[in-house]
Design a protein around this motif. Structure first.
Motif, PDB file in Angstrom:
ATOM      1  N   PRO A  60       0.830  -1.206   0.000  1.00  0.00           N
ATOM      2  CA  PRO A  60       0.000   0.000   0.000  1.00  0.00           C
ATOM      3  C   PRO A  60       0.860   1.249   0.000  1.00  0.00           C
ATOM      4  N   THR A  61       0.372   2.268  -0.691  1.00  0.00           N
ATOM      5  CA  THR A  61       1.059   3.559  -0.671  1.00  0.00           C
ATOM      6  C   THR A  61       0.395   4.436   0.381  1.00  0.00           C
ATOM      7  N   GLY A  62       1.179   5.242   1.061  1.00  0.00           N
ATOM      8  CA  GLY A  62       0.615   5.976   2.182  1.00  0.00           C
ATOM      9  C   GLY A  62       0.897   7.461   2.180  1.00  0.00           C
ATOM     10  N   GLU A  63       1.548   7.972   1.141  1.00  0.00           N
ATOM     11  CA  GLU A  63       1.918   9.389   1.155  1.00  0.00           C
ATOM     12  C   GLU A  63       0.698  10.291   1.197  1.00  0.00           C
ATOM     13  N   ALA A  64      -0.373   9.909   0.447  1.00  0.00           N
ATOM     14  CA  ALA A  64      -1.563  10.761   0.429  1.00  0.00           C
ATOM     15  C   ALA A  64      -2.245  10.782   1.786  1.00  0.00           C
ATOM     16  N   ARG A  65      -2.078   9.694   2.581  1.00  0.00           N
ATOM     17  CA  ARG A  65      -2.734   9.620   3.868  1.00  0.00           C
ATOM     18  C   ARG A  65      -1.862  10.178   4.989  1.00  0.00           C
ATOM     19  N   SER A  66      -0.562  10.372   4.718  1.00  0.00           N
ATOM     20  CA  SER A  66       0.335  10.822   5.772  1.00  0.00           C
ATOM     21  C   SER A  66       0.186  12.308   6.065  1.00  0.00           C
ATOM     22  N   ALA A  67      -0.397  13.046   5.151  1.00  0.00           N
ATOM     23  CA  ALA A  67      -0.623  14.478   5.358  1.00  0.00           C
ATOM     24  C   ALA A  67      -2.124  14.738   5.340  1.00  0.00           C
ATOM     25  N   PRO A  68      -2.582  15.797   6.013  1.00  0.00           N
ATOM     26  CA  PRO A  68      -4.018  16.099   6.018  1.00  0.00           C
ATOM     27  C   PRO A  68      -4.524  16.330   4.601  1.00  0.00           C
ATOM     28  N   TRP A  69      -5.780  15.999   4.399  1.00  0.00           N
ATOM     29  CA  TRP A  69      -6.435  16.213   3.112  1.00  0.00           C
ATOM     30  C   TRP A  69      -7.146  17.549   3.147  1.00  0.00           C
ATOM     31  N   PRO A  70      -7.048  18.408   2.146  1.00  0.00           N
ATOM     32  CA  PRO A  70      -6.384  18.195   0.854  1.00  0.00           C
ATOM     33  C   PRO A  70      -4.966  18.752   0.777  1.00  0.00           C
ATOM     34  N   GLU A  71      -4.369  19.069   1.924  1.00  0.00           N
ATOM     35  CA  GLU A  71      -3.009  19.604   1.887  1.00  0.00           C
ATOM     36  C   GLU A  71      -2.035  18.620   1.242  1.00  0.00           C
ATOM     37  N   ALA A  72      -2.339  17.322   1.268  1.00  0.00           N
ATOM     38  CA  ALA A  72      -1.466  16.313   0.665  1.00  0.00           C
ATOM     39  C   ALA A  72      -1.310  16.512  -0.836  1.00  0.00           C
ATOM     40  N   LEU A  73      -2.217  17.295  -1.434  1.00  0.00           N
ATOM     41  CA  LEU A  73      -2.183  17.509  -2.887  1.00  0.00           C
ATOM     42  C   LEU A  73      -1.289  18.683  -3.268  1.00  0.00           C
ATOM     43  N   GLY A  74      -0.709  19.357  -2.301  1.00  0.00           N
ATOM     44  CA  GLY A  74      -0.060  20.639  -2.556  1.00  0.00           C
ATOM     45  C   GLY A  74       1.033  20.626  -3.601  1.00  0.00           C
ATOM     46  N   ASP A  75       1.747  19.522  -3.790  1.00  0.00           N
ATOM     47  CA  ASP A  75       2.851  19.486  -4.753  1.00  0.00           C
ATOM     48  C   ASP A  75       2.418  19.082  -6.159  1.00  0.00           C
ATOM     49  N   LEU A  76       1.140  18.789  -6.360  1.00  0.00           N
ATOM     50  CA  LEU A  76       0.652  18.360  -7.666  1.00  0.00           C
ATOM     51  C   LEU A  76       0.301  19.562  -8.544  1.00  0.00           C
ATOM     52  N   PRO A  77       0.323  19.400  -9.880  1.00  0.00           N
ATOM     53  CA  PRO A  77      -0.151  20.476 -10.763  1.00  0.00           C
ATOM     54  C   PRO A  77      -1.584  20.871 -10.419  1.00  0.00           C
ATOM     55  N   ALA A  78      -1.899  22.142 -10.603  1.00  0.00           N
ATOM     56  CA  ALA A  78      -3.197  22.678 -10.180  1.00  0.00           C
ATOM     57  C   ALA A  78      -4.388  21.907 -10.757  1.00  0.00           C
ATOM     58  N   PRO A  79      -4.413  21.566 -12.074  1.00  0.00           N
ATOM     59  CA  PRO A  79      -5.587  20.833 -12.579  1.00  0.00           C
ATOM     60  C   PRO A  79      -5.721  19.436 -11.982  1.00  0.00           C
ATOM     61  N   VAL A  80      -4.599  18.836 -11.593  1.00  0.00           N
ATOM     62  CA  VAL A  80      -4.647  17.517 -10.946  1.00  0.00           C
ATOM     63  C   VAL A  80      -5.229  17.649  -9.543  1.00  0.00           C
ATOM     64  N   GLN A  81      -4.860  18.710  -8.831  1.00  0.00           N
ATOM     65  CA  GLN A  81      -5.448  18.948  -7.506  1.00  0.00           C
ATOM     66  C   GLN A  81      -6.966  19.092  -7.621  1.00  0.00           C
ATOM     67  N   ARG A  82      -7.426  19.877  -8.608  1.00  0.00           N
ATOM     68  CA  ARG A  82      -8.873  20.050  -8.786  1.00  0.00           C
ATOM     69  C   ARG A  82      -9.538  18.715  -9.076  1.00  0.00           C
ATOM     70  N   TYR A  83      -8.885  17.915  -9.912  1.00  0.00           N
ATOM     71  CA  TYR A  83      -9.474  16.627 -10.277  1.00  0.00           C
ATOM     72  C   TYR A  83      -9.601  15.705  -9.072  1.00  0.00           C
ATOM     73  N   LEU A  84      -8.571  15.593  -8.259  1.00  0.00           N
ATOM     74  CA  LEU A  84      -8.614  14.671  -7.129  1.00  0.00           C
ATOM     75  C   LEU A  84      -9.617  15.121  -6.064  1.00  0.00           C
ATOM     76  N   ARG A  85      -9.776  16.425  -5.891  1.00  0.00           N
ATOM     77  CA  ARG A  85     -10.837  16.899  -4.987  1.00  0.00           C
ATOM     78  C   ARG A  85     -12.213  16.567  -5.566  1.00  0.00           C
ATOM     79  N   PHE A  86     -12.327  16.607  -6.888  1.00  0.00           N
ATOM     80  CA  PHE A  86     -13.572  16.252  -7.577  1.00  0.00           C
ATOM     81  C   PHE A  86     -13.846  14.756  -7.448  1.00  0.00           C
ATOM     82  N   ALA A  87     -12.805  13.915  -7.626  1.00  0.00           N
ATOM     83  CA  ALA A  87     -12.980  12.461  -7.590  1.00  0.00           C
ATOM     84  C   ALA A  87     -13.240  11.954  -6.182  1.00  0.00           C
ATOM     85  N   PHE A  88     -12.653  12.629  -5.171  1.00  0.00           N
ATOM     86  CA  PHE A  88     -12.808  12.210  -3.771  1.00  0.00           C
ATOM     87  C   PHE A  88     -13.351  13.373  -2.955  1.00  0.00           C
TER      88      PHE A  88
END
Length: 300
Positions: A60-88
């Motif tokens: 299992p990968t745990g990086e996304a769970r190791s930081a609070p959500w959605p702060e865990a997305l901070g290093d991703l490109p902006a459209p990817v951050q929007r997408y993951l907030r949309f998907a979850f």
């Protein structure tokens, strides 16, 4: 009694013998087709189980769970951050595999007409592993059974008429293994856990409406240009090179459009898709369908 009227004469017995032979031949043919069908379905089921086994043992990968959500997305490109907030919308949902069923219209390689098709798919979330099987009618009483299996970095691709006559029989090669890895990437919007930070897929920025998704596995690396829609969902994905339209198989295809996002449980996935070949500026659809059932599998 004249020979012609003797009920046991060769002249009278010959048509009966032909009828009996025809019946026995039909019964034998049906039995042979039944055995071939059973063997084909058994092979298909075993490939689905192989994918589930690979998905379960993947770390299992745990990086996304190791930081609070959605702060865990901070290093991703902006459209990817929007997408993951949309998907979850409620935050990441754990899972190791997905199983889904699809139906729609499929065009066989080298053909122009489409035929109704139903399909099943199992995919690993933590590791690239995928099994797709489909059934397509070709004529009244005649069907094609096809499957693509990709596990442990190797692929297998087969198509059989009436589950018995093999018309496509491809096994792993560097090119086909690469195509199959891209297939797993192309299908990833249906298991968006794979697109979270810390997963198998990494993201590279492109512009405000798109990003590059890259997957590396077993010595192979492939990337696709991902375009995001106004709602935040993935609208399309495109390969970085033209396809070879002369092959006897479609493989992964080089382009996919996705739409009609639905919230299933706590995950939003696209339920409509059009997968296409792409080369020399042309986009040629071959699988136009919708997801009818979707299930996320999560280990206890």
């Amino acid at each position: 009694m004249p020979p012609s009227l003797n009920p046991l004469s060769p002249a009278r017995l010959w048509p009966r013998r032909l009828l009996i032979a025809a019946v026995l031949l039909s019964v034998g043919t049906i039995a042979a087709l039944g055995l071939a069908h059973w063997r084909t379905e058994e092979q298909i089921q075993q490939h689905h189980l192989r994918v589930l086994a690979a998905a379960q043992i993947a770390t299992p990968t745990g990086e996304a769970r190791s930081a609070p959500w959605p702060e865990a997305l901070g290093d991703l490109p902006a459209p990817v951050q929007r997408y993951l907030r949309f998907a979850f919308p409620g935050g990441p949902v754990p899972g190791h595999a997905v199983q889904l069923t699809m139906e729609g219209q499929f065009r066989r390689p080298g053909q122009e007409s489409f035929h109704p098709t139903s399909a099943h798919q199992t995919a690993g979330v933590r590791v690239p592993a995928l099994m797709f099987d489909a059934r397509t009618p070709m004529a009244p009483g005649v069907w094609a059974r096809a499957w693509d299996a990709y596990v442990d970095g190797r692929m297998e691709m087969k198509a059989r008429i009436l589950s018995a006559l093999t018309v496509v029989d491809e096994t792993g090669s560097p090119q086909l293994d690469r195509i199959s890895l891209r297939r797993w990437l192309l299908e990833s919007p249906t298991y968006p856990q794979a697109l979270l930070p810390g997963g198998a897929i990494r993201w590279e920025p492109v512009d405000t409406d798109s990003a590059r998704a890259v997957i590396s596995h077993r010595g192979q690396t492939v990337g696709m240009r991902v375009r995001f829609g106004p709602d935040g969902g993935i609208a399309s994905m495109a390969a970085e090179e033209d396809g070879d339209l002369g092959t006897p198989y479609h493989g992964s295809g080089e382009h996919v459009r996705r739409s009609d996002y639905q919230l299933i449980g706590e995950v939003r996935i696209p339920t409509r898709f059009v997968i296409s070949r792409a080369a020399r500026g042309q986009i040629l659809p071959f699988w136009d369908g919708r997801i009818t059932q979707w299930q996320l599998l999560s280990q206890p």
